[in-house]
Scaffold this motif. Structure first.
Motif, short mmCIF file in Angstrom:
data_model
loop_
_atom_site.label_atom_id
_atom_site.label_comp_id
_atom_site.label_asym_id
_atom_site.label_seq_id
_atom_site.Cartn_x
_atom_site.Cartn_y
_atom_site.Cartn_z
N ARG A 261 -6.81 -8.43 7.66
CA ARG A 261 -6.97 -7.24 8.50
C ARG A 261 -5.60 -6.84 9.05
N GLU A 262 -5.45 -6.73 10.32
CA GLU A 262 -4.22 -6.49 11.07
C GLU A 262 -3.60 -5.11 10.90
N LEU A 263 -3.52 -4.59 9.68
CA LEU A 263 -2.74 -3.38 9.42
C LEU A 263 -3.63 -2.24 8.92
N PRO A 264 -3.18 -0.97 9.05
CA PRO A 264 -3.94 0.18 8.52
C PRO A 264 -3.71 0.34 7.01
N TRP A 265 -4.50 -0.36 6.20
CA TRP A 265 -4.28 -0.40 4.75
C TRP A 265 -4.54 0.96 4.12
N ASP A 266 -3.80 1.26 3.06
CA ASP A 266 -4.04 2.45 2.27
C ASP A 266 -4.91 2.11 1.07
N TRP A 267 -5.43 3.14 0.40
CA TRP A 267 -6.40 2.94 -0.69
C TRP A 267 -5.79 2.29 -1.92
N CYS A 268 -4.50 2.38 -2.10
CA CYS A 268 -3.84 1.92 -3.32
C CYS A 268 -3.31 0.50 -3.13
N CYS A 269 -3.91 -0.48 -3.83
CA CYS A 269 -3.46 -1.86 -3.74
C CYS A 269 -3.92 -2.59 -4.99
N GLY A 270 -3.33 -3.75 -5.26
CA GLY A 270 -3.72 -4.49 -6.45
C GLY A 270 -2.79 -5.66 -6.70
N PHE A 271 -2.93 -6.27 -7.87
CA PHE A 271 -2.17 -7.46 -8.21
C PHE A 271 -0.83 -7.08 -8.83
N LEU A 272 0.24 -7.50 -8.17
CA LEU A 272 1.56 -7.32 -8.74
C LEU A 272 1.74 -8.27 -9.93
N ASP A 273 1.22 -9.48 -9.78
CA ASP A 273 1.15 -10.47 -10.86
C ASP A 273 0.05 -11.46 -10.48
N GLY A 274 -0.06 -12.58 -11.19
CA GLY A 274 -1.13 -13.51 -10.92
C GLY A 274 -1.05 -14.19 -9.58
N ASP A 275 0.11 -14.17 -8.94
CA ASP A 275 0.30 -14.87 -7.67
C ASP A 275 0.39 -13.94 -6.47
N THR A 276 0.51 -12.64 -6.71
CA THR A 276 0.89 -11.73 -5.63
C THR A 276 0.06 -10.46 -5.63
N VAL A 277 -0.42 -10.08 -4.45
CA VAL A 277 -1.03 -8.77 -4.22
C VAL A 277 0.02 -7.87 -3.59
N LEU A 278 0.10 -6.63 -4.06
CA LEU A 278 0.97 -5.63 -3.46
C LEU A 278 0.10 -4.54 -2.84
N ALA A 279 0.34 -4.23 -1.56
CA ALA A 279 -0.47 -3.24 -0.85
C ALA A 279 0.43 -2.41 0.05
N THR A 280 0.01 -1.18 0.30
CA THR A 280 0.74 -0.30 1.21
C THR A 280 -0.08 -0.04 2.46
N THR A 281 0.60 0.28 3.54
CA THR A 281 -0.06 0.57 4.81
C THR A 281 0.57 1.80 5.44
N GLY A 282 -0.26 2.55 6.16
CA GLY A 282 0.24 3.60 7.03
C GLY A 282 0.64 4.90 6.37
N ILE A 283 0.70 4.96 5.04
CA ILE A 283 1.13 6.19 4.37
C ILE A 283 0.15 7.32 4.66
N GLU A 284 -1.15 7.00 4.62
CA GLU A 284 -2.18 8.02 4.78
C GLU A 284 -2.50 8.31 6.25
N PHE A 285 -2.55 7.27 7.10
CA PHE A 285 -3.17 7.45 8.40
C PHE A 285 -2.36 6.94 9.60
#
Length: 342
Positions: A261-285
């Motif tokens: 939780r903690e942050l205002p996540w944006d809709w676009c997120c996913g696996f950068l590779d098998g070990d890492t998720v890449l996500a953005t926050t705050g762009i939309e809202f």
């Protein structure tokens, strides 16, 4: 901890915003080797590596079968010999020369009960709902989200890719505005996410073993999970809460494995590779610079590893991870895509 982004390419691509949508990437489960882009009355099939290297010419082009129908999410066979289109009143398989291979007729996505059709299937009715379809990674099946012809309820159907014959169907509890399919890298399971506008979203995972269609729909009690991505190496998948309050990792049966939780996540997120998720926050809202950014998370625990820093003035969009250690952003004012790595 900060991680520095390194720019590795800036191709100019028509329809740039579509590249940040997961529904345009196809083939080989998480490998996503192809990109499907609509250009006018055509569906262009691009090799992803070539497109991101600046090659604008598609490998194959399929004519759209219904003039005026600009909705639905379509699919192409693994060998690119045919495309399957999700229309307003049918799912249609089309050869590269435009010839119809088969057509699976269903109810109308207009969703106005009892409305009359004038003319043939080429007519497009008013309305803003649509379905989607996906050819399985072995090219043998077509999964399609359709409307029933009699009751106007929605179904998930499995079709024989050779002739469009219905093999199985599953009744859905949805009232869709749109949907998309996600092929699991195990080559067996297919995911379906149904968006219902302000009413929420539904997530399904299906498996057809040649005799029985088994579907997991355990996440749908709250109508609040959106399917974001599937892990390339294990059965887990990533969802985002419909109101963007949290990210969650699940097993295929819906079991919660991790949450952030903690942050205002944006809709676009996913696996950068098998070990890492890449996500953005705050762009939309959010306008708070402390809440806006690109973040790296552990792919199993969703613990935040750190923040990605870019060269000044280069990024003002969400980021789309490609699963190979790279990701995309774009300039809002241009057709330029930027591809990054750490």
């Amino acid at each position: 901890m900060d991680f520095v982004a390194r720019l590795i390419g800036s191709p100019s691509v028509p329809g740039v915003r579509a590249l940040l949508e997961g529904s345009v990437f196809e083939s080989g489960g998480h490998e996503q080797r192809r990109v499907l882009l609509k250009h006018g009355a055509e569906l262009a099939v691009h090799d992803r590596a070539a497109l991101l290297a600046g090659e604008r010419a598609p490998e194959t082009v399929f004519p759209l079968p219904w003039p005026g129908w600009d909705r639905g999410v379509h699919s192409v066979s693994p060998d690119s010999t045919f495309a399957v289109f999700s229309g307003q009143r049918s799912v249609r398989a089309v050869a590269a020369d435009g010839g119809t291979l088969w057509s699976y007729v269903h109810g109308c996505w207009n969703q106005e009960v009892g409305h009359a059709h004038t003319g043939d299937e080429q007519q497009v009715c008013r309305g803003n709902a649509s379905g989607s379809c996906r050819v399985s990674d072995d090219g043998r099946l077509v999964w399609a989200h359709v409307v029933d012809s009699e009751e106007y309820g929605e179904h998930w159907v499995v079709l024989d890719a050779r002739d469009g014959r219905e093999l199985a169907r599953w009744e859905l509890d949805s009232a869709a505005s749109g949907s998309w399919h996600t092929s699991h890298p195990d080559g067996v399971h297919m995911g379906l996410c149904v968006g219902m506008g302000q009413d929420g979203a539904l997530v399904y995972w299906g498996r057809w073993d040649g005799e029985t269609l088994a579907v997991h729909d355990e996440l749908n009690e709250g109508l609040d999970r959106v399917l974001a991505d599937v892990h390339p190496n294990h059965p887990g998948f990533l969802t985002i809460e419909h109101n963007l309050n949290d990210l969650q990792m699940h097993a295929l049966d819906g079991t919660l494995l991790a949450e952030r939780r903690e942050l205002p996540w944006d809709w676009c997120c996913g696996f950068l590779d098998g070990d890492t998720v890449l996500a953005t926050t705050g762009i939309e809202f959010s306008s708070d610079p402390e809440e806006t950014g690109t973040w790296l998370l552990d792919a199993r625990t969703l613990e935040i590893r750190g923040r990605v820093t870019y060269p000044p003035g280069t990024v003002d969009s969400v980021a789309r991870p490609l699963g190979d250690g790279t990701w995309l952003t774009h300039e809002h004012a241009t057709e330029t895509v930027r591809r990054w790595t750490l």
